[in-house]
Design a protein around this motif. Sequence first.
Motif, PDB file in Angstrom:
ATOM      1  N   VAL A  86       0.836  -1.204   0.000  1.00  0.00           N
ATOM      2  CA  VAL A  86       0.000   0.000   0.000  1.00  0.00           C
ATOM      3  C   VAL A  86       0.869   1.251   0.000  1.00  0.00           C
ATOM      4  O   VAL A  86       0.597   2.215  -0.735  1.00  0.00           O
ATOM      5  N   LEU A  87       1.921   1.260   0.808  1.00  0.00           N
ATOM      6  CA  LEU A  87       2.797   2.436   0.874  1.00  0.00           C
ATOM      7  C   LEU A  87       3.478   2.703  -0.467  1.00  0.00           C
ATOM      8  O   LEU A  87       3.438   3.829  -0.985  1.00  0.00           O
ATOM      9  N   VAL A  88       4.086   1.675  -1.045  1.00  0.00           N
ATOM     10  CA  VAL A  88       4.813   1.858  -2.308  1.00  0.00           C
ATOM     11  C   VAL A  88       3.839   2.192  -3.442  1.00  0.00           C
ATOM     12  O   VAL A  88       4.115   3.067  -4.282  1.00  0.00           O
ATOM     13  N   SER A  89       2.687   1.528  -3.473  1.00  0.00           N
ATOM     14  CA  SER A  89       1.700   1.787  -4.527  1.00  0.00           C
ATOM     15  C   SER A  89       1.152   3.206  -4.429  1.00  0.00           C
ATOM     16  O   SER A  89       0.927   3.867  -5.455  1.00  0.00           O
ATOM     17  N   ALA A  90       0.926   3.682  -3.203  1.00  0.00           N
ATOM     18  CA  ALA A  90       0.414   5.046  -3.028  1.00  0.00           C
ATOM     19  C   ALA A  90       1.452   6.070  -3.495  1.00  0.00           C
ATOM     20  O   ALA A  90       1.112   7.050  -4.173  1.00  0.00           O
ATOM     21  N   LEU A  91       2.706   5.850  -3.157  1.00  0.00           N
ATOM     22  CA  LEU A  91       3.758   6.777  -3.600  1.00  0.00           C
ATOM     23  C   LEU A  91       3.888   6.770  -5.126  1.00  0.00           C
ATOM     24  O   LEU A  91       3.955   7.829  -5.761  1.00  0.00           O
ATOM     25  N   ALA A  92       3.908   5.578  -5.708  1.00  0.00           N
ATOM     26  CA  ALA A  92       4.029   5.486  -7.162  1.00  0.00           C
ATOM     27  C   ALA A  92       2.785   6.021  -7.857  1.00  0.00           C
ATOM     28  O   ALA A  92       2.874   6.705  -8.887  1.00  0.00           O
ATOM     29  N   GLY A  93       1.607   5.703  -7.306  1.00  0.00           N
ATOM     30  CA  GLY A  93       0.366   6.202  -7.888  1.00  0.00           C
ATOM     31  C   GLY A  93       0.309   7.721  -7.867  1.00  0.00           C
ATOM     32  O   GLY A  93      -0.152   8.353  -8.835  1.00  0.00           O
ATOM     33  N   TYR A  94       0.778   8.334  -6.780  1.00  0.00           N
ATOM     34  CA  TYR A  94       0.819   9.794  -6.690  1.00  0.00           C
ATOM     35  C   TYR A  94       1.772  10.371  -7.737  1.00  0.00           C
ATOM     36  O   TYR A  94       1.466  11.373  -8.385  1.00  0.00           O
ATOM     37  N   ALA A  95       2.915   9.723  -7.903  1.00  0.00           N
ATOM     38  CA  ALA A  95       3.873  10.211  -8.904  1.00  0.00           C
ATOM     39  C   ALA A  95       3.292  10.120 -10.309  1.00  0.00           C
ATOM     40  O   ALA A  95       3.405  11.066 -11.104  1.00  0.00           O
ATOM     41  N   PHE A  96       2.665   8.998 -10.643  1.00  0.00           N
ATOM     42  CA  PHE A  96       2.095   8.837 -11.973  1.00  0.00           C
ATOM     43  C   PHE A  96       0.907   9.772 -12.204  1.00  0.00           C
ATOM     44  O   PHE A  96       0.642  10.163 -13.344  1.00  0.00           O
ATOM     45  N   ALA A  97       0.187  10.117 -11.152  1.00  0.00           N
ATOM     46  CA  ALA A  97      -1.013  10.942 -11.314  1.00  0.00           C
ATOM     47  C   ALA A  97      -0.703  12.436 -11.321  1.00  0.00           C
ATOM     48  O   ALA A  97      -1.284  13.186 -12.111  1.00  0.00           O
ATOM     49  N   TRP A  98       0.235  12.895 -10.453  1.00  0.00           N
ATOM     50  CA  TRP A  98       0.364  14.330 -10.233  1.00  0.00           C
ATOM     51  C   TRP A  98       1.777  14.878 -10.345  1.00  0.00           C
ATOM     52  O   TRP A  98       1.970  16.080 -10.169  1.00  0.00           O
ATOM     53  N   LEU A  99       2.754  14.042 -10.605  1.00  0.00           N
ATOM     54  CA  LEU A  99       4.126  14.550 -10.733  1.00  0.00           C
ATOM     55  C   LEU A  99       4.616  14.338 -12.160  1.00  0.00           C
ATOM     56  O   LEU A  99       4.918  13.207 -12.549  1.00  0.00           O
ATOM     57  N   PRO A 100       4.714  15.385 -12.967  1.00  0.00           N
ATOM     58  CA  PRO A 100       5.207  15.223 -14.344  1.00  0.00           C
ATOM     59  C   PRO A 100       6.701  14.918 -14.356  1.00  0.00           C
ATOM     60  O   PRO A 100       7.489  15.570 -13.678  1.00  0.00           O
ATOM     61  N   PHE A 101       7.083  13.883 -15.093  1.00  0.00           N
ATOM     62  CA  PHE A 101       8.489  13.561 -15.263  1.00  0.00           C
ATOM     63  C   PHE A 101       8.650  12.876 -16.622  1.00  0.00           C
ATOM     64  O   PHE A 101       7.690  12.307 -17.154  1.00  0.00           O
ATOM     65  N   PRO A 102       9.839  12.933 -17.203  1.00  0.00           N
ATOM     66  CA  PRO A 102      10.048  12.358 -18.548  1.00  0.00           C
ATOM     67  C   PRO A 102       9.733  10.860 -18.576  1.00  0.00           C
ATOM     68  O   PRO A 102      10.139  10.096 -17.697  1.00  0.00           O
ATOM     69  N   GLY A 103       8.980  10.455 -19.605  1.00  0.00           N
ATOM     70  CA  GLY A 103       8.668   9.039 -19.791  1.00  0.00           C
ATOM     71  C   GLY A 103       7.595   8.509 -18.864  1.00  0.00           C
ATOM     72  O   GLY A 103       7.440   7.288 -18.740  1.00  0.00           O
ATOM     73  N   ARG A 104       6.841   9.405 -18.238  1.00  0.00           N
ATOM     74  CA  ARG A 104       5.838   8.965 -17.269  1.00  0.00           C
ATOM     75  C   ARG A 104       4.793   8.064 -17.908  1.00  0.00           C
ATOM     76  O   ARG A 104       4.490   6.980 -17.387  1.00  0.00           O
ATOM     77  N   ASP A 105       4.230   8.464 -19.022  1.00  0.00           N
ATOM     78  CA  ASP A 105       3.169   7.679 -19.664  1.00  0.00           C
ATOM     79  C   ASP A 105       3.697   6.344 -20.185  1.00  0.00           C
ATOM     80  O   ASP A 105       3.022   5.314 -20.066  1.00  0.00           O
ATOM     81  N   LEU A 157      -4.475   0.793  -9.707  1.00  0.00           N
ATOM     82  CA  LEU A 157      -5.687   1.148  -8.973  1.00  0.00           C
ATOM     83  C   LEU A 157      -5.560   2.510  -8.310  1.00  0.00           C
ATOM     84  O   LEU A 157      -6.454   3.367  -8.442  1.00  0.00           O
ATOM     85  N   LEU A 158      -4.464   2.744  -7.607  1.00  0.00           N
ATOM     86  CA  LEU A 158      -4.332   3.993  -6.865  1.00  0.00           C
ATOM     87  C   LEU A 158      -4.072   5.178  -7.783  1.00  0.00           C
ATOM     88  O   LEU A 158      -4.541   6.294  -7.508  1.00  0.00           O
ATOM     89  N   ARG A 159      -3.364   4.973  -8.860  1.00  0.00           N
ATOM     90  CA  ARG A 159      -3.150   6.080  -9.812  1.00  0.00           C
ATOM     91  C   ARG A 159      -4.481   6.570 -10.366  1.00  0.00           C
ATOM     92  O   ARG A 159      -4.753   7.771 -10.418  1.00  0.00           O
ATOM     93  N   ASN A 160      -5.347   5.629 -10.779  1.00  0.00           N
ATOM     94  CA  ASN A 160      -6.654   6.020 -11.304  1.00  0.00           C
ATOM     95  C   ASN A 160      -7.525   6.655 -10.230  1.00  0.00           C
ATOM     96  O   ASN A 160      -8.303   7.573 -10.510  1.00  0.00           O
ATOM     97  N   ALA A 161      -7.419   6.171  -9.004  1.00  0.00           N
ATOM     98  CA  ALA A 161      -8.199   6.762  -7.911  1.00  0.00           C
ATOM     99  C   ALA A 161      -7.724   8.175  -7.606  1.00  0.00           C
ATOM    100  O   ALA A 161      -8.535   9.079  -7.362  1.00  0.00           O
ATOM    101  N   LEU A 162      -6.424   8.394  -7.629  1.00  0.00           N
ATOM    102  CA  LEU A 162      -5.892   9.728  -7.322  1.00  0.00           C
ATOM    103  C   LEU A 162      -6.236  10.741  -8.402  1.00  0.00           C
ATOM    104  O   LEU A 162      -6.308  11.942  -8.130  1.00  0.00           O
ATOM    105  N   LEU A 163      -6.442  10.285  -9.622  1.00  0.00           N
ATOM    106  CA  LEU A 163      -6.849  11.208 -10.686  1.00  0.00           C
ATOM    107  C   LEU A 163      -8.239  11.767 -10.449  1.00  0.00           C
ATOM    108  O   LEU A 163      -8.616  12.772 -11.074  1.00  0.00           O
TER     109      LEU A 163
END
Length: 275
Positions: A86-105, A157-163
């Motif tokens: 849950v901890l790692v998925s939440a951190l990664a999901g937040y990065a994929f949802a709200w932190l722009p970085f090269p190659g994210r998509d 799951l968490l990336r889509n939820a955070l969006l």
Amino acid sequence: MTALRRLPVQVLLGGIALLWLVPTFGLLLTSLLPPSVIQSDGWWTVLAEPRLVTLDNYRAMFADRQLVDALVTTCVVAVGNTALLVLVSALAGYAFAWLPFPGRDALFLVVVGLLVVPLQVALIPIFSLYSATGLFDTAAGLILFHVAFGLPFGIFLLRNALLEIPVEVIESARLDGASEARVFTQLILPLSRPAIAALAIFQFLFTWNDLIVALTLGRATQPLTVAIFAQLRQYGANIDIIAPAAFISLAIPLAVFLSLQRAFTRGLLAGSTKG
């Protein structure tokens, strides 16, 4: 009139629920019967003779050191890997949802692609890796394996939820001077609790009921499923020990699910309108 139209569906669902509960109820009653009665009669005997109910089977089970150690191992592995996932998925999901970085998509597409990889294909390579690194036959090894194979689904799951969180909320916190760590801990985590609960239930149930990974990557470190399997294989008539152990193995995840079912349902719907 509406109630009458719903009645057939409700009766059907009630019948399905009853059929699903009968084996569980039967296992509970079996675990409360003396071995002599279990071997000669069915669990329904206790309905006619309630005096047969005894807790001796549970006392015998908790006196069995192997089963007690297996129960502790199962709790450590299930809770430990669920919390870490849950901890790692939440951190990664937040990065994929709200932190722009090269190659994210592109990286997120790789994560989605990993959803289709069956864990069976990694058992032998991981077995070799664990043997070389000392992680074989340890609770830490089981935890890390389950976290690794749970991450793609957890991140998805968490990336889509955070969006689903309005962008204005995130930007307002940042404009007020909140750091990314503070945004994550005080804003993201509370708002994503339903999705986190759904992920936690999925992972906990999967890990608790796992057999194949524990059989492949463990020997002395045995979860409850492996210990029950060993009892059944070695002592086929040892039903007075197997029945209470099997019921406990079933009851704990069922209690976890029932206690969090509302959050589970809301979490499954999180992210259903955005991708």
